[in-house]
Write a protein that holds these residues in place. Structure first.
Motif, PDB file in Angstrom:
ATOM      1  N   MET A 177       0.840  -1.199   0.000  1.00 59.11           N
ATOM      2  CA  MET A 177       0.000   0.000   0.000  1.00 59.11           C
ATOM      3  C   MET A 177       0.877   1.252   0.000  1.00 59.11           C
ATOM      4  O   MET A 177       1.787   1.379   0.814  1.00 59.11           O
ATOM      5  N   ILE A 178       0.599   2.159  -0.922  1.00 57.28           N
ATOM      6  CA  ILE A 178       1.395   3.379  -1.047  1.00 57.28           C
ATOM      7  C   ILE A 178       0.991   4.379   0.032  1.00 57.28           C
ATOM      8  O   ILE A 178      -0.193   4.642   0.247  1.00 57.28           O
ATOM      9  N   GLN A 179       1.983   4.910   0.732  1.00 57.09           N
ATOM     10  CA  GLN A 179       1.740   5.927   1.752  1.00 57.09           C
ATOM     11  C   GLN A 179       1.724   7.291   1.076  1.00 57.09           C
ATOM     12  O   GLN A 179       2.761   7.850   0.727  1.00 57.09           O
ATOM     13  N   LYS A 180       0.517   7.828   0.909  1.00 57.73           N
ATOM     14  CA  LYS A 180       0.332   9.018   0.094  1.00 57.73           C
ATOM     15  C   LYS A 180       0.872  10.282   0.753  1.00 57.73           C
ATOM     16  O   LYS A 180       1.028  11.305   0.099  1.00 57.73           O
ATOM     17  N   ASP A 181       1.146  10.239   2.074  1.00 59.12           N
ATOM     18  CA  ASP A 181       1.653  11.431   2.739  1.00 59.12           C
ATOM     19  C   ASP A 181       3.158  11.568   2.595  1.00 59.12           C
ATOM     20  O   ASP A 181       3.751  12.518   3.114  1.00 59.12           O
ATOM     21  N   LYS A 182       3.797  10.635   1.872  1.00 61.72           N
ATOM     22  CA  LYS A 182       5.238  10.682   1.674  1.00 61.72           C
ATOM     23  C   LYS A 182       5.568  11.096   0.245  1.00 61.72           C
ATOM     24  O   LYS A 182       4.757  10.955  -0.666  1.00 61.72           O
ATOM     25  N   ILE A 183       6.776  11.602   0.063  1.00 60.60           N
ATOM     26  CA  ILE A 183       7.230  12.041  -1.258  1.00 60.60           C
ATOM     27  C   ILE A 183       7.813  10.829  -1.995  1.00 60.60           C
ATOM     28  O   ILE A 183       8.750  10.190  -1.511  1.00 60.60           O
ATOM     29  N   GLY A 184       7.263  10.515  -3.151  1.00 64.07           N
ATOM     30  CA  GLY A 184       7.761   9.404  -3.953  1.00 64.07           C
ATOM     31  C   GLY A 184       8.978   9.824  -4.752  1.00 64.07           C
ATOM     32  O   GLY A 184       8.913  10.768  -5.550  1.00 64.07           O
ATOM     33  N   VAL A 185      10.098   9.128  -4.544  1.00 63.92           N
ATOM     34  CA  VAL A 185      11.366   9.477  -5.190  1.00 63.92           C
ATOM     35  C   VAL A 185      11.852   8.278  -6.001  1.00 63.92           C
ATOM     36  O   VAL A 185      11.970   7.167  -5.474  1.00 63.92           O
ATOM     37  N   LEU A 186      12.158   8.518  -7.261  1.00 68.81           N
ATOM     38  CA  LEU A 186      12.683   7.482  -8.149  1.00 68.81           C
ATOM     39  C   LEU A 186      14.134   7.781  -8.487  1.00 68.81           C
ATOM     40  O   LEU A 186      14.472   8.904  -8.884  1.00 68.81           O
ATOM     41  N   VAL A 187      14.988   6.774  -8.357  1.00 69.77           N
ATOM     42  CA  VAL A 187      16.393   6.872  -8.767  1.00 69.77           C
ATOM     43  C   VAL A 187      16.549   6.090 -10.064  1.00 69.77           C
ATOM     44  O   VAL A 187      16.224   4.908 -10.138  1.00 69.77           O
TER      45      VAL A 187
END
Length: 431
Positions: A1-11
């Motif tokens: 489950m994705i935590q929507k209150d966090k910033i999604g960062v892709l490397v």
């Protein structure tokens, strides 16, 4: 489950040394969801807990569509490119990408990717080296206009060293710089202001990467170079440049890059997390930058990470000289114990400690500050009993410093057995 209150960062790509630095800088941050992705599988799958392989190459017309699908699936907010070519490509195509790329604008990325254009932009500055026809005498240093890590670069000491086949249009001839070399980590905020400048030495280099270096005091000379570069280019978040002293003792510019470097860990070791500050900058937040008032040295070599094709479901482990060594807790072993706890894998302690010491096993664990709750069961075994009689072999592994114990388990059950040094094979670095 994705935590929507966090910033999604892709490397991306996620398999190189600087990708590991981004992972280490961001994976423990409570407000970051970290992802790795690559077109070609290298080391990323050993480091990133959530890792996607097989993205098209950036030269593939389907790349941006595939990237945007991944962005939507993982709810990515920002992307860190880890290669200069990828940084330039993503900066050019930023309007088509549904996440913010932490990179300079396309014009700046193009300047940084091409050393000839870099030197043309700063030709009027005292820190710009003499290049091409300005050099005038040997020795000279020849390097590709578009390159990194000293790949394809070479020293010419005279005309007899000139290669018979070379495309000079793709190369830059630069004055030879014999002195001290520095990499200078920098960060620029969302308003374009230079907020931090952190020089570090490059004392030993392997394949273009610093393997021994130290933080250095910031001089007016280095600050002025950084400020001039920042005033003429348009950065977002972290970037760095490299300089080297000429024969007359002045620092001369070698290159500029708009991506994370593999040894930004040295600046992070002073308390300045440039990747995290860059994420905040990219999402429109103000940043404050300060560092600890000490100098730090780094020295590193290759490390090994492993994957085995045996999915274990239960761990049998010895205590004395295994979980503890010489009366102290073995750090890799206790890391593995907590790894199993996090993954819901039960551990059964098989020990003769109570029969070999005045204190009980529980008293000894308490003295070592090891909770008994970490173990599904603690089996105290007499010297007349065999550890093999306490093992249910299906999906099990066995860890013991005793060769005789390991051999007995292996001969009877043919399950994997490990000495203390072999625990590295079981450590999961993915976070």
């Amino acid at each position: 489950m994705i935590q929507k209150d966090k910033i999604g960062v892709l490397v991306f790509p996620a398999g190189e040394v600087n990708a590991v630095e981004l992972h280490d800088a961001l994976s423990a941050c409570v407000n970051i969801r970290l992802y790795g992705a690559s077109s070609l599988d290298r080391h990323g799958g050993y480091v990133f807990r959530d890792y996607t392989s097989g993205l098209p190459m950036i030269s593939d017309p389907e790349f941006i569509e595939a990237l945007n699908r991944l962005i939507a699936e993982k709810e990515i907010h920002v992307i860190f490119p880890t290669h200069d070519t990828a940084a330039e490509f993503l900066s050019i195509h930023q309007p088509e990408i549904n996440a913010k790329v932490i990179v300079a604008d396309a014009w700046t990325a193009g300047i940084c990717r091409d050393k000839k254009r870099t030197f043309e932009l700063f030709r009027d500055c005292g820190f710009c080296p003499r290049v091409d026809a300005e050099v005038g005498c040997y020795p000279v240093f020849v390097k590709p206009r578009k390159g990194q890590g000293a790949v394809g670069a070479f020293l010419l000491t005279g005309e007899e060293d000139i290669p018979s086949r070379i495309d000079w249009e793709d190369m830059v001839i630069c004055e030879y710089l014999p002195g001290e070399e520095l990499t200078v980590d920098c960060i620029t905020d969302r308003e374009g202001s230079l907020r931090g400048v952190f020089p570090r030495s490059r004392k030993r280099i392997l394949a273009g990467m610093t393997v021994n270096g130290s933080s250095e005091l910031l001089s007016d000379e280095i600050w002025n170079i950084a400020d001039t570069i920042n005033s003429r280019l348009h950065f977002l978040g972290l970037w760095y440049f490299q300089v080297r002293k000429s024969a007359d003792g002045q620092f001369k510019l070698m290159e500029i890059s708009t991506r994370c470097s593999g040894t930004m860990c040295l600046t992070r070791a002073r308390g300045v997390n440039l990747p995290l500050l860059s994420v905040y900058t990219a999402v429109g937040r103000d940043i404050s930058v300060f560092c600890n008032d000490y100098q730090v040295v780094t020295d590193r070599t290759l490390i090994a990470r492993y994957q085995i094709d045996y999915a274990y479901e239960r761990v049998y482990m010895d205590l004395d000289d295994t979980l503890t060594v010489n009366g102290t807790v073995c750090l890799n072993m206790i890391r593995f114990v907590y790894q199993c706890r996090n993954q819901g894998i039960p551990i059964i302690l098989l020990t003769r400690h109570s029969f070999d010491h005045e204190e009980s096993t529980e008293e000894y664990l308490s003295k070592c500050c090891i909770m008994t709750d970490l173990f599904e069961e603690i089996c105290s075994i007499s010297f007349e009993q065999q550890k093999t009689d306490f093992i249910r072999p299906k999906g099990a592994i066995f860890i013991d410093n005793s060769f005789a114990e390991r051999k007995a388990v292996h001969d009877r059950f043919n399950i994997p057995v490990f000495d203390v040094d072999g625990i590295e094979v079981l450590l999961d670095w993915r976070v």
